[in-house]
Design an enzyme around this catalytic site. Sequence first.
Site, mmCIF file in Angstrom:
data_model
loop_
_atom_site.group_PDB
_atom_site.id
_atom_site.type_symbol
_atom_site.label_atom_id
_atom_site.label_comp_id
_atom_site.label_asym_id
_atom_site.label_seq_id
_atom_site.Cartn_x
_atom_site.Cartn_y
_atom_site.Cartn_z
ATOM 1 N N SER A 1 -9.252 -7.851 6.670
ATOM 2 C CA SER A 1 -8.739 -6.863 5.612
ATOM 3 C C SER A 1 -7.364 -7.397 5.083
ATOM 4 O O SER A 1 -7.176 -7.504 4.025
ATOM 5 C CB SER A 1 -8.444 -5.580 6.423
ATOM 6 N N SER B 1 0.855 -1.099 -0.020
ATOM 7 C CA SER B 1 -0.034 -0.058 0.015
ATOM 8 C C SER B 1 0.795 1.058 -0.169
ATOM 9 O O SER B 1 2.010 1.287 0.356
ATOM 10 C CB SER B 1 -0.946 -0.055 1.315
ATOM 11 N N ARG B 2 0.239 2.276 -0.386
ATOM 12 C CA ARG B 2 0.625 3.702 -0.086
ATOM 13 C C ARG B 2 0.459 4.069 1.265
ATOM 14 O O ARG B 2 -0.450 3.607 1.727
ATOM 15 C CB ARG B 2 0.191 4.807 -1.203
ATOM 16 N N THR C 1 -1.882 7.120 6.923
ATOM 17 C CA THR C 1 -1.697 7.976 7.786
ATOM 18 C C THR C 1 -0.371 8.182 8.234
ATOM 19 O O THR C 1 0.282 8.779 9.177
ATOM 20 C CB THR C 1 -2.501 7.647 9.007
ATOM 21 N N SER C 2 0.685 7.137 7.485
ATOM 22 C CA SER C 2 1.966 7.140 7.856
ATOM 23 C C SER C 2 2.775 7.845 6.835
ATOM 24 O O SER C 2 2.300 8.517 5.940
ATOM 25 C CB SER C 2 2.453 5.625 7.654
ATOM 26 N N ASP D 1 -9.547 0.113 14.809
ATOM 27 C CA ASP D 1 -8.927 -0.955 14.081
ATOM 28 C C ASP D 1 -9.410 -2.268 14.987
ATOM 29 O O ASP D 1 -8.640 -2.921 15.181
ATOM 30 C CB ASP D 1 -7.418 -0.951 13.731
#
Lengths: 492, 492
Positions: free
Chosen positions: B260, B190-191, B194-195, B252
């Site tokens: 997920s 993933s891109r 929030t990081s 989460d």
Amino acid sequence: MRLEATTIDIGTSRPLVLLNTFDADELGAHPLDRVRIGWEGETTTGIVKRTDELVEPGIVGVTEPLHHVHGDVGITLAGTPPSVRCVRKKLDDVELGRAELERIVRDVHEHRLSDVELSAFVSAVYANGLSLAETKHLTEAMSGVGQRLQWDRPVVADKHSIGGVAGNCVTPIMVAIVTEAGVTMPKTSSRAVTSPAGTADVMEVLSDVEFSIDEIERIVTDTNGCLVWGGGVDLSPVDDEIIRAENPLSIDPEGLLMASVLSKKQSAGSTNVVIDIPYGEGAKVESLVAARELADDFKRVGDHLEMDVSCAITHGTDPIGRGIGPVLEARDVLAVLEGNGPDSLRLKSLRLAEMLLEHCGVDASATEILDSGKALEQFRTIVAAQGGDPDVESTDLEPGEESTTVRADRAGITSRVDNRQLSDLARRAGAPRDSGAGLVVHRTVGDEVELGDRLYTIHAETESKLEEAVSFADQLEPIRVRSKADALIERR
Amino acid sequence: MRLEATTIDIGTSRPLVLLNTFDADELGAHPLDRVRIGWEGETTTGIVKRTDELVEPGIVGVTEPLHHVHGDVGITLAGTPPSVRCVRKKLDDVELGRAELERIVRDVHEHRLSDVELSAFVSAVYANGLSLAETKHLTEAMSGVGQRLQWDRPVVADKHSIGGVAGNCVTPIMVAIVTEAGVTMPKTSSRAVTSPAGTADVMEVLSDVEFSIDEIERIVTDTNGCLVWGGGVDLSPVDDEIIRAENPLSIDPEGLLMASVLSKKQSAGSTNVVIDIPYGEGAKVESLVAARELADDFKRVGDHLEMDVSCAITHGTDPIGRGIGPVLEARDVLAVLEGNGPDSLRLKSLRLAEMLLEHCGVDASATEILDSGKALEQFRTIVAAQGGDPDVESTDLEPGEESTTVRADRAGITSRVDNRQLSDLARRAGAPRDSGAGLVVHRTVGDEVELGDRLYTIHAETESKLEEAVSFADQLEPIRVRSKADALIERR
């Protein structure tokens, strides 16, 4: 980042900040992030939306709640409001303190929470419940924002129904009786949200209902009561925001229901309140046991708030009155005051008015006040004070001209009258916007029915609305007739 | 009601239907109501927004997901999708069946749920949990929408970290080692959401990362692996929607986390998966006990899905590697492959690669593959296959030129390194959009520090971003140094 602000209406009550994708990337702002906006020495916060089209780079669009933002503004990323941490705490089933609930209420009031966060709060309360202490704190926090009515009297009467019953327009009759008996009852009511007519919609058939606080005070000084729309005076406005998140989910968690009802009453300056809790299949409260528990909780929270609360547990499976929709309900109300009208509406109004009078320590007979015509006279006085025609009679009120009557397709017993389906159907016919639209219900549960007997009549103001309602009615069975020989309801 | 449709971009991925207030009243449509839209024999549904300004009466504005709607359309009120009832059931803590979870996933995928409803689902799962059966059904439902990768091999390796640790870019090193050892590892990453940098952002410093499924198959056929952005190939897309509701609340829930992760792996065609579970104060999992429970649950759900899952419980309190941000992490990755680089990154990559190889039944030494330079060579082959420069070296990578170093204001021991604060700070400096922006961390927990020693260096690409990061850093204490004489942490 400095941008030029412009107001933009995208149909929302949230304080949104529309950024061109280019500017949003530059700022590092994602959808639902918050930004702080500074202009002319003032600051406020908003929630980010990104758009390729609606605003050019260099421009920031703000929605209506931020309409005061203008000119050259500075935009920086802002953190999540601290109340979101409180929401998460409630999701973790931790009891919230007074300050935490106040923070949530303040942020909801200032539209600082996104839909996701507001829904999480409502869901958390639904899943984990509220303690009595939490309910009390939440109620006080909710009545602490918005306006307050103040009355220079020791006793101010009020009533509330937790709803779900079609028709059920007992409030105007109660106000007429109770104020005629000498008790002040400045009644603020709601318009319909998901129902075909709120009390304010019904009253609007007969008079104005939107007044300022000063005007309401004048009406109450002159007549001892009023029947106005509460939304016009901003009492406990957070309630409306919470309802906005509850409606799509059709949930109404008990703690929020109590805080919602009692904060409105506290803001309205009420001291003695009767709460109508209809119960039964399809109503908000489905069992007598649950209705009793809710009643006890209402009284307990009322005690904390130094408000005298009594509860009436009533039948919630059938509509009250015959009409459903603004004009049709107003006609029932006037007919009862004139000494006729549907028995169910007359009886329920009388019983609740008696309870409220007794609760206020007043020794007066509701039946006598109604039967003597004094309630009608007092009602006409209030109608006149609110700018309506005091000489209106029930027979003057005509429902929508387009109508069709649905009849029984078998003989038998009326086994179920479905409030929800009747309400949905009246809305399809145009209620509450078309005030003459709605239903007349001809049967109640237990009635014997012959083949071809009238079950209900649909009224609409236009042919196309009638057609829409009729085709919708074909998919429903709001009044169910079972053959006397039937024992099973369904086989699955 | 018949209206003329026009597409309008108000910065949302929801299928919204903007009606002029006049038309909306006529239709009886409230905000968040659903309407059915019919045109040229097709129908779809959308969510109502009311506006006085954006569209004229007679016109209906539709957002991007409804861009295929055009011309003269018919609009009627539609009911709430049945999956909302399933959401309410979960709020009532009732276990959902396979069909109910499939219905929710389908409606989320087709953007049929409003933010309020989606958030209620996430909140309900957080408050009431998911059973293992529910987690399994949800995982399968999620991997059932979107695309799937298929590999004609018995063993396909994969890894996932549940995140929360800054730096931590072990994936490229693992892929190089594992594919060099002969195991296929087509890694989709993933891109950053929030990081400051996702693996895809780091890899993009060195090569392209956006490829079609055909191109990915070619790269994997040629090199036995890949390091691409998963968002480009639509694997388990519902995951992104759910994350959109989780992020504002910083929740989460375990069941959604497992669904997920494992649905993405199932869609990617993986058979053998190592999951990295960092634990510790400030990490997603705070205790060793909770980490072990999560690991056991991952393995159980993996069994149901016929996927071999192993879990590595790792240190989650410190960053891994020295760099935080795309270029700075890419530099660490290359340095480790070149035989240098930070020990923490080297060691964690080796241990996880060993676990994955063993898990895939391959007898090869990860250390030998790394130390011999074969992993570097294999990594260069993948970089070349993805259109990057295979001859790039770690010393070629330059972080943002604007920089400042924060130093210790006392002597003592590094008592805490806060992943969350470091991540937020790196984002303020411009990461991941400014790929050269980020941090270099000079200290780990337990290090002795003298007054004036370097703690961390902030890099930015522009002076203004550096200034913003520096002023943000003043409010934080991402690396805390305590005096050796301190016993108390805080008094309250």
